[in-house]
Design a protein around this motif. Structure first.
Motif, mmCIF file in Angstrom:
data_model
loop_
_atom_site.group_PDB
_atom_site.id
_atom_site.type_symbol
_atom_site.label_atom_id
_atom_site.label_comp_id
_atom_site.label_asym_id
_atom_site.label_seq_id
_atom_site.Cartn_x
_atom_site.Cartn_y
_atom_site.Cartn_z
ATOM 1 N N PRO A 85 0.875 -1.105 0.034
ATOM 2 C CA PRO A 85 0.098 -0.037 0.018
ATOM 3 C C PRO A 85 0.824 0.896 0.418
ATOM 4 C CG PRO A 85 0.248 -1.114 2.172
ATOM 5 C CD PRO A 85 0.715 -1.865 1.212
ATOM 6 N N VAL A 86 0.067 2.559 -0.562
ATOM 7 C CA VAL A 86 1.128 3.671 -0.982
ATOM 8 C C VAL A 86 0.360 4.882 -1.134
ATOM 9 C CG1 VAL A 86 2.745 5.426 -2.168
ATOM 10 C CG2 VAL A 86 2.941 2.291 -1.731
ATOM 11 N N GLY A 87 0.253 5.518 0.412
ATOM 12 C CA GLY A 87 -0.228 6.657 0.538
ATOM 13 C C GLY A 87 -1.285 6.724 1.226
ATOM 14 N N ASP A 88 -3.009 8.094 0.677
ATOM 15 C CA ASP A 88 -3.450 7.887 1.787
ATOM 16 C C ASP A 88 -5.005 7.699 1.331
ATOM 17 O OD1 ASP A 88 -1.740 8.996 3.481
ATOM 18 O OD2 ASP A 88 -1.751 10.849 3.408
ATOM 19 N N GLY A 89 -5.018 7.135 0.594
ATOM 20 C CA GLY A 89 -6.417 7.030 0.147
ATOM 21 C C GLY A 89 -6.961 7.949 -1.148
ATOM 22 N N PHE A 90 -7.901 8.030 -1.032
ATOM 23 C CA PHE A 90 -8.428 8.337 -2.214
ATOM 24 C C PHE A 90 -8.498 10.040 -2.353
ATOM 25 C CE2 PHE A 90 -11.386 4.961 -2.860
ATOM 26 C CZ PHE A 90 -10.903 4.730 -3.526
ATOM 27 N N ARG A 91 -8.039 10.333 -3.726
ATOM 28 C CA ARG A 91 -7.277 12.827 -4.190
ATOM 29 C C ARG A 91 -8.750 12.713 -4.684
ATOM 30 N NH1 ARG A 91 -3.447 12.521 -0.652
ATOM 31 N NH2 ARG A 91 -3.241 15.306 -1.458
ATOM 32 N N ARG A 92 -8.305 14.316 -4.594
ATOM 33 C CA ARG A 92 -9.011 15.189 -5.810
ATOM 34 C C ARG A 92 -8.123 15.567 -6.913
ATOM 35 N NH1 ARG A 92 -13.028 20.180 -3.525
ATOM 36 N NH2 ARG A 92 -12.908 19.724 -5.532
ATOM 37 N N ARG A 93 -6.927 14.680 -6.737
ATOM 38 C CA ARG A 93 -5.441 16.136 -7.520
ATOM 39 C C ARG A 93 -4.532 14.661 -6.853
ATOM 40 N NH1 ARG A 93 -5.183 20.108 -9.907
ATOM 41 N NH2 ARG A 93 -3.100 20.137 -10.020
ATOM 42 N N ALA A 94 -3.858 14.856 -8.300
ATOM 43 C CA ALA A 94 -2.668 13.901 -8.137
ATOM 44 C C ALA A 94 -1.920 15.099 -6.666
ATOM 45 C CB ALA A 94 -2.086 13.565 -9.266
#
Length: 497
Positions: A85-94
């Protein structure tokens, strides 16, 4: 977590400034993302030894590196690739997040771990963690992340991964460089088939500062314009039907459309990965398309930058060739997210700018021992023209070098086997002469006495009319003197026929 946002392009831009598709954030606080990663297997089943230059251990099969498979490797990799896993979840922008402790860069797209997130930790070894979705598209992972890292790992070991093709023709190394989708692959296939050459690479070549090229035989990508170089009996009917769709999608036009989409707020790596899962790129080992041998290494004597345009030939200096080869190599990494995470690279204590400076030094050293040409064609005819030129050069009788007047190191042209670097001398460069001399201090400039009025006396070292009577030479600065190859006796003053 306390974060200082340093957006390298303003997020709320003026009406005339477009907001970039990814936000870049610099995090100065210690990151706990690594410690919070889900524990998984550390086993790296796919191991690669890249010609002794660098090594990789991976949980993802990297098909482009199949030639370098080295299952006997056990530890001490320069680059490790794992899935997690990488990152914090869903985002509005890259988002591109650069952390100072540990030194790392994370790329996160809109879909979180359902997309093509990845993280690069700048340690020894370098560790890449890719989201599971990205691991299911190994070609996207390799092209957009792994190969970019290999480029600068090679610099650390005193090599350059140059965007070029390389062949061995009659025991001599030949490099071809061009912008992406010019026609390198088709030219390589024809030259292998028609000249019985030995293959080293089609897309990337490992170059040492002494001019020795090492093989990097990735599978060849057959794009739309390359189909003309594939013979009907090379592939089955089913492969041909599939290839017509694949080559159209994975073509210059397809990549241009993808690059256009990348300028918008879209999960572009995830879109790319999905397309390549549905329609895999048309990749074939070189010996699947044409019978040939793979040469492990060769000393490169000639380099051609090929381009489309009005047929013409010109010779280049190492300085101008250097800039263009670097541009062509950067062009191979033009698709996101390389441009976002590259400035954060630190390898062996050298940052991105230091690595690029070292890369230029290595390449310039190699170029000083090569003959450098630009060749334009309006009919994809490079495979016809280049062998004729090479045979014309090697047919010249070898002579001892002529000692020129003292000049600076940058002004002295190199001496190559089989002929001597020319020096400026008299001669009108227009009419045919004989052994009494035609534009060189020691001889007649060419076996048939031809000079040429349009080529710089200092760099006119290739045959003219006897080889390509239909191909004009591009004018260079000079005073109209002609001085061709040195292979005759004379007093350096041209006599007319």
């Amino acid at each position: 977590m306390s974060t200082w946002s340093a957006l390298f392009a303003p997020p709320s831009a003026t009406p005339h400034t477009k907001r970039p598709p990814a936000d870049v954030v610099l995090d100065l606080e210690p990151s706990d993302e690594v410690s919070q990663r889900r524990k998984g297997s550390n086993y790296l089943p796919y191991r690669y030894d890249i010609a002794g230059v660098t090594s990789i251990g991976s949980q993802v099969p990297l098909r482009e590196l199949e030639y370098f498979r080295a299952p006997w490797l056990g530890r001490g990799y320069d680059l490790e690739v794992r899935v997690g896993p990488v990152g914090d979840g869903f985002r509005r922008r890259a988002l591109v997040r650069r952390t100072a402790s540990p030194l790392a860069v994370t790329y996160e797209e809109h879909l979180g771990n359902f997309g093509c997130n990845f993280r690069v930790e700048m340690g020894d070894p370098i560790r890449v963690t890719c989201a599971p979705f990205l691991a299911h598209s190994p070609h996207v992972l390799y092209t957009n992340v792994i190969e970019a890292l290999l480029r600068f790992l090679a610099v650390r070991r005193g090599r350059m991964l140059l965007h070029s093709a390389c062949l061995e023709i009659d025991g001599t190394g030949l490099l071809l460089s061009a912008r992406t989708d010019t026609g390198k692959t088709g030219t390589i296939l024809r030259m292998l088939r028609e000249n019985r050459g030995r293959f080293l690479s089609d897309d990337m070549t490992i170059i040492a500062p002494n001019g020795v090229a090492t093989t990097y035989p990735k599978p060849l990508t057959i794009s739309q314009h390359t189909l003309r170089a594939v013979q009907a009996d090379d592939l089955s009917r089913r492969e041909w039907r599939r290839l017509r769709l694949q080559s159209r999608l994975h073509s210059k036009e397809g990549r241009a459309f993808g690059t256009l989409l990348a300028e918008h707020n879209l999960p572009i790596m995830s879109v790319n990965a999905m397309i390549q899962m549905l329609v895999p790129p048309p990749k074939y080992p070189v010996d699947r398309l044409v019978p040939c041998e793979i040469s492990p290494s060769v000393h490169v004597k000639n380099l051609f930058i090929i381009e489309r345009g009005t047929p013409a030939l010109s010779q280049l200096t190492p300085e101008e060739t250097l800039d263009e080869l670097i541009e062509n190599t950067d062009d191979a990494y033009g698709f996101p997210p390389f441009r976002y995470f590259a400035p954060a690279l630190v390898i062996g204590g050298d940052d991105y700018l230091a690595l690029r400076r070292r890369e230029r030094e290595l390449l310039y050293s190699a170029l000083r021992g090569m003959r450098l040409f630009r060749l334009a064609s309006d009919s994809f005819g490079w495979a016809d023209e280049i062998p004729h030129l090479l045979r014309g050069v090697t047919a010249a009788a070898p002579v001892a070098p002529v000692a020129p007047a003292p000049r600076t190191a940058a002004e002295v042209p190199p001496v190559f086997s089989g002929y001597a670097a020319p020096v400026v001398a008299n001669g009108d460069g227009v009419t045919q002469g004989h052994a009494a001399g035609n534009g060189h201090s020691n001889g007649n400039g060419h076996s048939n006495g031809n000079g040429h009025p349009e080529v710089s006396p200092t760099f006119a070292t290739f045959p003219t009319e006897p080889v390509w009577p239909h191909l004009p030479l591009l004018p260079r600065t000079g005073n109209g003197n002609g001085n061709g190859l040195v292979n005759g006796n004379g007093n350096g003053k041209r006599d007319h026929a």
